[in-house]
Structure formats: C-alpha cells, structure tokens
Write a protein that holds these residues in place. Structure first.
Motif, PDB file in Angstrom:
ATOM      1  N   VAL A 143       0.837  -1.205   0.000  1.00 15.40           N
ATOM      2  CA  VAL A 143       0.000   0.000   0.000  1.00 15.40           C
ATOM      3  C   VAL A 143       0.872   1.256   0.000  1.00 15.40           C
ATOM      4  O   VAL A 143       0.630   2.206  -0.746  1.00 15.40           O
ATOM      5  CB  VAL A 143      -0.953  -0.010   1.218  1.00 15.40           C
ATOM      6  CG1 VAL A 143      -1.661   1.325   1.375  1.00 15.40           C
ATOM      7  CG2 VAL A 143      -1.977  -1.123   1.077  1.00 15.40           C
ATOM      8  N   VAL A 144       1.917   1.249   0.843  1.00 10.95           N
ATOM      9  CA  VAL A 144       2.834   2.398   0.912  1.00 10.95           C
ATOM     10  C   VAL A 144       3.492   2.622  -0.448  1.00 10.95           C
ATOM     11  O   VAL A 144       3.612   3.750  -0.932  1.00 10.95           O
ATOM     12  CB  VAL A 144       3.907   2.157   2.004  1.00 10.95           C
ATOM     13  CG1 VAL A 144       5.053   3.143   1.882  1.00 10.95           C
ATOM     14  CG2 VAL A 144       3.280   2.252   3.385  1.00 10.95           C
ATOM     15  N   ASN A 145       3.885   1.531  -1.060  1.00 13.35           N
ATOM     16  CA  ASN A 145       4.520   1.604  -2.380  1.00 13.35           C
ATOM     17  C   ASN A 145       3.568   2.235  -3.401  1.00 13.35           C
ATOM     18  O   ASN A 145       3.947   3.116  -4.175  1.00 13.35           O
ATOM     19  CB  ASN A 145       4.902   0.188  -2.819  1.00 13.35           C
ATOM     20  CG  ASN A 145       5.980   0.150  -3.903  1.00 13.35           C
ATOM     21  OD1 ASN A 145       6.444  -0.910  -4.291  1.00 13.35           O
ATOM     22  ND2 ASN A 145       6.383   1.287  -4.407  1.00 13.35           N
ATOM     23  N   ARG A 146       2.328   1.818  -3.353  1.00  7.39           N
ATOM     24  CA  ARG A 146       1.355   2.288  -4.344  1.00  7.39           C
ATOM     25  C   ARG A 146       0.928   3.742  -4.079  1.00  7.39           C
ATOM     26  O   ARG A 146       0.901   4.564  -4.980  1.00  7.39           O
ATOM     27  CB  ARG A 146       0.141   1.368  -4.323  1.00  7.39           C
ATOM     28  CG  ARG A 146      -0.823   1.620  -5.470  1.00  7.39           C
ATOM     29  CD  ARG A 146      -1.893   0.564  -5.587  1.00  7.39           C
ATOM     30  NE  ARG A 146      -2.811   0.563  -4.470  1.00  7.39           N
ATOM     31  CZ  ARG A 146      -2.941  -0.427  -3.585  1.00  7.39           C
ATOM     32  NH1 ARG A 146      -2.195  -1.500  -3.686  1.00  7.39           N
ATOM     33  NH2 ARG A 146      -3.806  -0.344  -2.595  1.00  7.39           N
ATOM     34  N   VAL A 147       0.660   4.045  -2.800  1.00  2.00           N
ATOM     35  CA  VAL A 147       0.061   5.345  -2.473  1.00  2.00           C
ATOM     36  C   VAL A 147       1.104   6.450  -2.292  1.00  2.00           C
ATOM     37  O   VAL A 147       0.929   7.569  -2.752  1.00  2.00           O
ATOM     38  CB  VAL A 147      -0.782   5.233  -1.184  1.00  2.00           C
ATOM     39  CG1 VAL A 147      -1.386   6.569  -0.785  1.00  2.00           C
ATOM     40  CG2 VAL A 147      -1.874   4.205  -1.361  1.00  2.00           C
ATOM     41  N   LEU A 148       2.188   6.128  -1.579  1.00  2.00           N
ATOM     42  CA  LEU A 148       3.130   7.188  -1.202  1.00  2.00           C
ATOM     43  C   LEU A 148       4.374   7.265  -2.081  1.00  2.00           C
ATOM     44  O   LEU A 148       4.880   8.351  -2.349  1.00  2.00           O
ATOM     45  CB  LEU A 148       3.583   7.000   0.255  1.00  2.00           C
ATOM     46  CG  LEU A 148       2.523   7.116   1.350  1.00  2.00           C
ATOM     47  CD1 LEU A 148       3.181   6.946   2.705  1.00  2.00           C
ATOM     48  CD2 LEU A 148       1.790   8.444   1.265  1.00  2.00           C
TER      49      LEU A 148
END
Ligand SMILES: [Zn+2]
Ligand SMILES: [Zn+2]
Length: 233
Positions: A143-148
């Motif tokens: 999720v961090v990779n995708r969003v941030l």
C-alpha cells in the motif's frame, strides 16, 4: 437470488467501524480524521519525537516516518483489527489516511532527495504469518509503495525465523533486543540495493527494525529508513 445473499450477509454481519462500532464502514470517517497524525519525523537514533532530547542512539536507522501513535485508540483499533482479527478490509481506510498524511506533513520524507529507493517489508515471524494467513507488514508495504512512493522498487529479500518467545510477553529493552537478534536473514544470492525503506505496522522498542537494518547493512545497504503506521508502545 444473487443479490439476496449479500443482503442477508450484510444483515447478519453488518459492517461496523473497528473503533467506535458505527455502522457503514470498517473505519468511519470521524475516527479516521480524529486519529492524530505525526507531522514531523521522529529521531532516527531513538524514535523520540522531541527536537531536543537525551538520545540513547539505540537504533541503526537513517530516518523514520510514522503516521500516528499506538496510544491513539482509533489507530490502535485499526492495527488490532489488522493484526489479530485478520480484517484486511481496513487497509482501504489506512490507504486513505496515508494519502491525507502525505498532504498534511510538515517535514520532508527522510528519504527525500534519493533517486532510487527499494521498499522492503519488515516481514513477520513465520508462526504469526501462518496463524494469520497473511503478513501485515507485507500488505502495508504494498500500500505504501502504491500510495506514497510509486517510484520505489518493491523488494523481498529478507527472511525470518521464529524467535524464542512472542515479543508481547517480554519486557521492553534488552530482552526484546536479545530475543529478536538472529531472527532476520537474507534470501540466498539476494542483491542488496543501497537505499532501503523498511515498512512495518508498529515501532515499539525498535528492536525488530534495528535487527532488520543491521542484516541489510552488513550485506551492503548504505541508507536504511523505516516507515511505520504507529510509534510507541
Ligand atoms: Zn468510528
Ligand atoms: Zn534520539
């Protein structure tokens, strides 16, 4: 009939906020917005949030970014749901909060200025991953990779063995540190990039992230950062 079953399911098991039990969503907007955001980066040496503090320099990290506090009941409910109830559905709300955090931050990201960064989950111990059926650090890392940080490369080179005792049963400090020591390793033949962001759900004593960082640094990593959802025991 097809539309009846989901309706029946919703009636029997209504979706409720994991924090306040309000119906309609897994983490309601009120609780999400009330969960306190950390806008400045904690100290990379000890995770303290005070600008001036007596720094024990206990962590081998180059920077830490933390979304919120473990003592915040709203965020803690989400972490518990994710970790102990297997409620991976809360991840969509976490994703939303991460986006809001990125917009409201006062500090630049600790890894700012780097042209290359690899994202590695601080993977869970095998026995907890088996019990839960998923690894929350892995989910969070995606999720961090995708969003941030969509420009960062996903990495999966850490291995982990079971430690002797579950962390929660031990006192903080040296005992936890000794307990986690030796539990991380590297996949055979792994190529270790120079800049790595470790992602985990919670940073308490920091022993887990410190140990993962030590293994990566010994194998050639130069800069190691950490991003966690919550900081503090
Ligand atoms: Zn709520
Ligand atoms: Zn410090």
């Amino acid at each position: 009939m097809d539309s009846f079953l989901p309706l029946l399911w919703d009636l029997l098991f209504p979706v409720r906020c994991v924090s306040c039990r309000a119906p309609g969503s897994w983490w309601c907007e009120v609780c999400r917005k009330k969960s306190e955001l950390i806008r400045r980066n904690p100290c990379p040496n000890c995770a303290s949030r005070k600008a001036v503090h007596d720094c024990p320099k206990s962590l081998g990290l180059d920077g830490i970014a933390a979304l919120g506090f473990y003592h915040d009941p709203r965020l803690r409910s989400v972490l518990h749901a994710l970790k102990y109830k297997g409620a991976t559905v809360v991840m969509s709300a976490v994703e939303e909060r991460l986006g809001e955090w990125a917009e409201e931050r006062l500090d630049i990201w600790p890894w700012s200025g780097l042209s290359n960064l690899a994202i590695q989950p601080a993977i869970g111990a095998p026995h907890s991953v088996r019990r839960r059926g998923f690894d929350q650090a892995h989910l969070l890392s995606c999720v961090v990779n995708r969003v941030l940080i969509p420009w960062a490369a996903p990495l999966d080179i850490l291995t982990r063995t079971d430690s002797l005792e579950p962390q929660a049963r031990l006192d903080v400090g040296d005992v936890r540190r000794a307990n986690v020591a030796g539990s991380f390793g590297l996949e055979p033949g792994a190529s270790v990039p120079p800049n790595i962001l470790l992602v985990d759900d919670v940073l308490t004593s920091g022993a887990t992230l410190d140990e993962a960082a030590r293994v990566l640094r010994a194998a050639g990593a130069e800069k190691i950062y950490a991003l966690v959802l919550a900081i503090g025991a």
